[in-house]
Design a protein around this motif. Structure first.
Motif, PDB file in Angstrom:
ATOM      1  N   PRO A 138       0.746  -1.194  -0.060  1.00  0.00           N
ATOM      2  CA  PRO A 138       0.089   0.029   0.033  1.00  0.00           C
ATOM      3  C   PRO A 138       0.739   1.317   0.058  1.00  0.00           C
ATOM      4  N   GLN A 139       2.020   0.981   0.651  1.00  0.00           N
ATOM      5  CA  GLN A 139       3.070   2.531   0.443  1.00  0.00           C
ATOM      6  C   GLN A 139       3.343   2.624  -0.869  1.00  0.00           C
ATOM      7  N   ASN A 140       3.589   1.847  -1.837  1.00  0.00           N
ATOM      8  CA  ASN A 140       3.626   1.929  -3.195  1.00  0.00           C
ATOM      9  C   ASN A 140       2.850   2.716  -3.894  1.00  0.00           C
ATOM     10  N   ASN A 141       1.257   2.492  -3.476  1.00  0.00           N
ATOM     11  CA  ASN A 141       0.149   3.199  -3.968  1.00  0.00           C
ATOM     12  C   ASN A 141       0.147   4.467  -3.560  1.00  0.00           C
ATOM     13  N   LYS A 146       1.338  10.462  -4.867  1.00  0.00           N
ATOM     14  CA  LYS A 146       1.970  11.549  -4.741  1.00  0.00           C
ATOM     15  C   LYS A 146       2.659  12.104  -6.191  1.00  0.00           C
ATOM     16  N   CYS A 147       3.182  11.095  -6.847  1.00  0.00           N
ATOM     17  CA  CYS A 147       3.909  11.058  -8.027  1.00  0.00           C
ATOM     18  C   CYS A 147       2.710  11.567  -9.127  1.00  0.00           C
ATOM     19  N   ILE A 151       2.764  15.417 -10.873  1.00  0.00           N
ATOM     20  CA  ILE A 151       2.789  15.702 -12.356  1.00  0.00           C
ATOM     21  C   ILE A 151       1.544  16.768 -12.599  1.00  0.00           C
ATOM     22  N   LYS A 152       0.504  16.626 -11.929  1.00  0.00           N
ATOM     23  CA  LYS A 152      -0.794  17.435 -12.251  1.00  0.00           C
ATOM     24  C   LYS A 152      -0.228  18.956 -11.832  1.00  0.00           C
TER      25      LYS A 152
END
Length: 156
Positions: A138-141, A146-147, A151-152
């Motif tokens: 879940p930390q990867n998600n 966040k990434c 970008i947005k």
């Protein structure tokens, strides 16, 4: 007032897994803005000399890096982007580990770059989740979200 004209390159960093480490091994080096920018500057200096580096540094910047999917966004001036692109193509290692850069998109505006990067990131993260399987936490998600938010919120 004259606006600077820039080009934005959405790039993918690929490790050459056949040379120094096993296929299932973790990535040997963490991809960061500093590592990528340093490798690009070294390549420009080696291939175009100090004068080429000086003319490219005016607007050269790594705007975004995702260490999970290995996607990055590089900004260069419109006059110098071909030199920067050529130098990126000639980068063979980051921190003494063999890499290859793959151009995913080239655009003239940050808005078009953001759209292309978002599409690439979503596809690459789905691929990452399939390959990682149980190792995808879940930390990867959370990191990926966040990434995507980064970008947005990119500004020129």
């Amino acid at each position: 007032m004259v606006a600077f004209k820039n080009r934005y390159m959405v790039m993918e960093v690929l490790f050459d897994r056949s040379r120094d480490f096993g296929k299932d091994a973790e990535d040997p080096v963490v991809i960061s803005k500093y590592n990528i920018e340093s490798a690009i500057k070294d390549s420009i200096r080696a291939n175009f000399g100090e004068c080429g580096l000086a003319s490219s540094l005016r607007s050269l910047q790594v705007k975004y890096v995702n260490k999970l999917t290995k996607v990055c966004i590089v900004r260069a001036s419109r006059d110098e982007y071909q030199k920067v692109w050529c130098s990126i193509t000639l980068v063979r290692s980051i921190a003494n580990y063999p890499v290859v850069f793959n151009l995913l998109d080239l655009s003239g505006s940050i808005r078009a770059c953001k759209n292309a990067a978002l599409k690439c990131e979503e596809v690459k993260f789905e691929h990452y989740k399939l390959l990682a399987g149980a190792r995808c936490t879940p930390q990867n998600n959370v990191e990926m979200q966040k990434c995507l938010d980064t970008i947005k919120n990119l500004e020129s």
